[in-house]
Scaffold this motif. Structure first.
Motif, PDB file in Angstrom:
ATOM      1  N   GLY A 129      73.352  25.049  84.088  1.00 22.32           N
ATOM      2  CA  GLY A 129      74.286  23.981  83.739  1.00 22.32           C
ATOM      3  C   GLY A 129      75.219  23.591  84.865  1.00 22.32           C
ATOM      4  N   TRP A 130      75.648  24.556  85.661  1.00 24.40           N
ATOM      5  CA  TRP A 130      76.600  24.237  86.715  1.00 24.40           C
ATOM      6  C   TRP A 130      76.015  23.331  87.788  1.00 24.40           C
ATOM      7  N   MET A 131      74.674  23.210  87.822  1.00 30.68           N
ATOM      8  CA  MET A 131      74.032  22.316  88.785  1.00 30.68           C
ATOM      9  C   MET A 131      73.835  20.903  88.227  1.00 30.68           C
ATOM     10  N   LYS A 132      73.995  20.718  86.937  1.00 34.69           N
ATOM     11  CA  LYS A 132      73.574  19.477  86.295  1.00 34.69           C
ATOM     12  C   LYS A 132      74.656  18.399  86.293  1.00 34.69           C
ATOM     13  N   VAL A 133      74.195  17.179  86.147  1.00 34.66           N
ATOM     14  CA  VAL A 133      75.115  16.073  85.889  1.00 34.66           C
ATOM     15  C   VAL A 133      75.851  16.389  84.577  1.00 34.66           C
ATOM     16  N   GLY A 134      77.154  16.423  84.621  1.00 31.27           N
ATOM     17  CA  GLY A 134      77.938  16.776  83.438  1.00 31.27           C
ATOM     18  C   GLY A 134      78.418  18.205  83.432  1.00 31.27           C
ATOM     19  N   GLU A 136      78.680  22.449  83.270  1.00 31.07           N
ATOM     20  CA  GLU A 136      78.256  23.571  82.440  1.00 31.07           C
ATOM     21  C   GLU A 136      78.035  23.208  80.980  1.00 31.07           C
ATOM     22  N   SER A 137      78.672  22.156  80.501  1.00 30.23           N
ATOM     23  CA  SER A 137      78.465  21.744  79.106  1.00 30.23           C
ATOM     24  C   SER A 137      77.027  21.292  78.859  1.00 30.23           C
ATOM     25  N   GLN A 138      76.280  21.025  79.940  1.00 37.65           N
ATOM     26  CA  GLN A 138      74.897  20.552  79.824  1.00 37.65           C
ATOM     27  C   GLN A 138      73.887  21.679  80.009  1.00 37.65           C
ATOM     28  N   GLU A 139      74.371  22.928  79.965  1.00 42.33           N
ATOM     29  CA  GLU A 139      73.517  24.101  80.209  1.00 42.33           C
ATOM     30  C   GLU A 139      72.166  24.010  79.507  1.00 42.33           C
ATOM     31  N   TRP A 140      72.176  23.703  78.224  1.00 37.81           N
ATOM     32  CA  TRP A 140      70.914  23.680  77.479  1.00 37.81           C
ATOM     33  C   TRP A 140      70.489  22.266  77.091  1.00 37.81           C
ATOM     34  N   ASN A 141      71.024  21.305  77.787  1.00 28.56           N
ATOM     35  CA  ASN A 141      70.533  19.935  77.622  1.00 28.56           C
ATOM     36  C   ASN A 141      69.344  19.765  78.555  1.00 28.56           C
ATOM     37  N   MET A 142      68.155  19.836  78.000  1.00 23.22           N
ATOM     38  CA  MET A 142      66.952  19.779  78.817  1.00 23.22           C
ATOM     39  C   MET A 142      66.738  18.398  79.428  1.00 23.22           C
ATOM     40  N   ASP A 143      67.485  17.411  78.945  1.00 24.84           N
ATOM     41  CA  ASP A 143      67.337  16.053  79.468  1.00 24.84           C
ATOM     42  C   ASP A 143      68.367  15.708  80.538  1.00 24.84           C
ATOM     43  N   ALA A 144      69.125  16.690  80.988  1.00 27.69           N
ATOM     44  CA  ALA A 144      70.114  16.456  82.043  1.00 27.69           C
ATOM     45  C   ALA A 144      69.507  16.758  83.403  1.00 27.69           C
ATOM     46  N   ALA A 145      69.754  15.875  84.357  1.00 31.75           N
ATOM     47  CA  ALA A 145      69.219  16.032  85.709  1.00 31.75           C
ATOM     48  C   ALA A 145      70.119  16.921  86.556  1.00 31.75           C
ATOM     49  N   VAL A 146      69.563  17.416  87.643  1.00 25.93           N
ATOM     50  CA  VAL A 146      70.367  18.087  88.661  1.00 25.93           C
ATOM     51  C   VAL A 146      71.212  17.019  89.364  1.00 25.93           C
ATOM     52  N   ALA A 147      72.498  17.299  89.547  1.00 21.32           N
ATOM     53  CA  ALA A 147      73.375  16.354  90.254  1.00 21.32           C
ATOM     54  C   ALA A 147      72.998  16.327  91.736  1.00 21.32           C
ATOM     55  N   PRO A 148      73.017  15.158  92.364  1.00 23.45           N
ATOM     56  CA  PRO A 148      72.630  15.080  93.779  1.00 23.45           C
ATOM     57  C   PRO A 148      73.385  16.056  94.677  1.00 23.45           C
ATOM     58  N   SER A 149      74.630  16.341  94.378  1.00 25.39           N
ATOM     59  CA  SER A 149      75.404  17.266  95.206  1.00 25.39           C
ATOM     60  C   SER A 149      74.896  18.701  95.096  1.00 25.39           C
ATOM     61  N   TRP A 186      60.124  19.983  88.572  1.00 24.56           N
ATOM     62  CA  TRP A 186      60.799  19.295  87.461  1.00 24.56           C
ATOM     63  C   TRP A 186      59.825  18.958  86.340  1.00 24.56           C
ATOM     64  N   ASN A 187      60.288  18.143  85.392  1.00 26.56           N
ATOM     65  CA  ASN A 187      59.535  17.917  84.161  1.00 26.56           C
ATOM     66  C   ASN A 187      59.864  16.533  83.613  1.00 26.56           C
ATOM     67  N   GLU A 188      58.880  15.655  83.634  1.00 24.52           N
ATOM     68  CA  GLU A 188      58.968  14.327  83.010  1.00 24.52           C
ATOM     69  C   GLU A 188      60.172  13.495  83.463  1.00 24.52           C
ATOM     70  N   MET A 189      60.625  13.699  84.692  1.00 28.26           N
ATOM     71  CA  MET A 189      61.761  12.922  85.227  1.00 28.26           C
ATOM     72  C   MET A 189      63.014  13.068  84.372  1.00 28.26           C
ATOM     73  N   LYS A 190      63.157  14.206  83.702  1.00 23.60           N
ATOM     74  CA  LYS A 190      64.281  14.398  82.782  1.00 23.60           C
ATOM     75  C   LYS A 190      65.615  14.150  83.487  1.00 23.60           C
ATOM     76  N   GLY A 191      66.378  13.193  82.950  1.00 21.40           N
ATOM     77  CA  GLY A 191      67.676  12.847  83.493  1.00 21.40           C
ATOM     78  C   GLY A 191      67.642  11.881  84.660  1.00 21.40           C
ATOM     79  N   PHE A 192      66.479  11.689  85.244  1.00 17.58           N
ATOM     80  CA  PHE A 192      66.370  10.788  86.391  1.00 17.58           C
ATOM     81  C   PHE A 192      66.032   9.371  85.911  1.00 17.58           C
ATOM     82  N   TRP A 193      67.030   8.714  85.375  1.00 19.96           N
ATOM     83  CA  TRP A 193      66.859   7.350  84.893  1.00 19.96           C
ATOM     84  C   TRP A 193      67.965   6.480  85.490  1.00 19.96           C
TER      85      TRP A 193
END
Length: 478
Positions: A129-134, A136-149, A186-193
């Motif tokens: 989650g700490w890597m994702k857009v949004g 740690e709250s997105q820890e188990w949101n499988m549709d959240a992308a990795v943040a570019p940073s 990755w998987n199905e471009m999850k979060g990359f929209w």
């Protein structure tokens, strides 16, 4: 330890017998096998482990049922895949630089006990989650992308994974961890929209992919890495916003999904395979016609200019998630009809150039049925007595033994509700009929054998081209 596979597959159906003395009028379908080689069977059917499997340690499986299921996996020579995080696996890096490998280790160990390293894959998705857009709250949101940073942090994690499963490291129990050769990014471009552009953010994904590729190759030059795991499933004509040239009775593929693949091919720093997933739409011409979806997508890829899109004509194709079993009336075939449609889809995809088709969870319920494929490959391993082969296992095992990778395939011509795959030593028959029928199999030298097939039966008859045909009988060697 990798167990050796049984000498032969189980009999695909119990209702196939030689029908002696049949009149011509009693024949419901005919298959002619020629001496003309038209291609090569180079397909492996594999398994994506999900949270619905009970094979790994601490997943709640019955030891005897798990052992039975693992034996079936070994006998099929099954290519296998687990996710880095999610779909049954825990967070491997809950905070920066702090690793928790037990969950992933236990799933990789299943692959290590059933198949060699050349048939093991880890899909590098999802991310902590700490890597994702949004955050740690997105820890188990499988549709959240990795943040570019955090692309480089994710790449560093991927490199840690590749190193851990290089065949030289040990787990917490002191045992040598299995080696894994394949890594899908990755998987199905999850979060990359890209909302403003109303299309996939293939630029962002490819930037992350390149970071991952470089990081893994720096520590594992032998690793086989691919992407973009593009979601190229077909929709109905009314549901697709940007229809592509890939359309037919199986539905329509969205052009934006194809753009993911072409952009990635042009801008990747390297790859050893190309991955995608999806399936045909539920249309009034689904069922056995649905296999043409896989053919159309594979042919589209292979028709691209390899200079403009490097690897389009040469990279092995991994179908990362396979959801067969479509029925035109209900949307989901069941029972033996599902088995016949599944195997038909697999054969059509394989002959079109798909190299690996990974079924999204082979484990079925207690009765063997599956919400993903209509029919599981083995029964639920949560309880003693589970892990038993289903009709789909029997058919896939026959396909594996009769048509291993590299088997020359001969031209066939079919009349009636039947399809066939012919090799030098065997012909696989797939009934498209809900009724029992007699099938005439005519060999190249003019001889004929008659086979009685039950509704939607899948069976193999031995058929050295130009010589004697006999049905495959239990206990006989091929």
């Amino acid at each position: 330890m990798h167990r050796s596979a049984p000498r032969r597959a189980a009999h695909a159906t119990k209702d196939s017998t030689v029908a002696n003395g049949l009149s011509t009028s009693a024949v419901g379908a005919t298959v002619r096998a020629s001496n003309k080689v038209v291609g090569t069977a180079n397909l492996q059917v594999g398994d994506d482990y999900t949270q619905n499997a009970h094979l790994s340690a601490a997943a709640g499986g019955s030891p005897s049922a798990v052992a039975s299921a693992e034996s079936l996996l070994t006998s099929m020579g099954t290519f296998q895949n687990v996710a880095l995080m999610g779909w049954g696996a825990g967070d491997p890096e809950p905070s920066p630089g702090t690793y928790a490998w037990d969950s992933l280790d236990s799933r990789v160990e299943v692959m290590g006990t059933t198949v060699p390293e050349s048939q093991r894959m880890i899909t590098l998705c999802s991310a902590p989650g700490w890597m994702k857009v949004g955050g740690e709250s997105q820890e188990w949101n499988m549709d959240a992308a990795v943040a570019p940073s955090y692309f480089q942090d994710f790449a560093d994690l991927a490199a840690q994974v590749a190193q851990r499963y290089d065949g030289t490291h040990r787990g917490a129990n002191g045992q040598l961890l299995p080696k894994v050769d394949y890594f899908d990014v990755w998987n199905e471009m999850k979060g990359f929209w890209n909302t403003s552009a109303n299309t996939w953010d293939y630029q962002g994904y490819t930037a992350m992919y390149n970071d991952v590729y470089n990081a893994i190759k720096a520590v594992r030059p032998d690793a086989l890495i691919g992407g973009p795991y593009a979601p190229v499933g077909a929709g109905t004509a009314a549901s697709v916003s940007d229809p592509s040239s890939i359309h037919g009775a199986y539905g329509v593929v969205d052009q934006r999904a194809l753009d993911v693949i072409t952009y990635w091919l042009q801008h990747k720093v390297g790859a050893q395979f190309v991955s995608m997933d999806g399936g045909p739409a539920v249309t009034n011409e689904s069922g056995f016609a649905s296999g043409q979806y896989f053919v159309a997508v594979a042919h589209w890829l292979r028709a691209l200019n390899d200079t403009s899109y490097p690897g389009a004509t040469t990279l092995p194709i991994v179908w990362a998630e396979f959801y067969p079993g479509l029925d035109s009336t209900t949307g989901q075939a069941t029972g033996q009809e599902a088995v016949a449609i599944d195997v038909s889809n697999v054969i059509q995809a394989g002959m079109a150039g798909v190299n690996y088709m990974l079924i999204w969870e082979m484990e079925g319920g207690a009765d063997g049925t599956s919400p993903f494929t209509g029919e599981g490959v083995w029964t639920d391993t949560a309880n003693a007595g589970g892990g038993q082969p289903t009709s789909l296992y029997l058919a896939l095992a026959e396909l594996h033994y009769a048509f291993p990778p590299g088997t020359p395939v001969y031209r066939t011509a079919s009349v009636g509700p039947i399809s066939a795959l012919a090799g030098k030593k065997a012909v696989m028959l797939i009934s498209h009929s809900p009724a029992t029928m007699h099938v005439a199999v005519r060999r190249a030298n003019g001889g004929t054998a008659y086979v009685t097939m039950g509704p939607y039966a899948v069976t193999v008859v031995t058929q050295p081209v130009g010589t004697h045909i006999a049905p495959h009988r239990k206990g006989k060697k091929r």
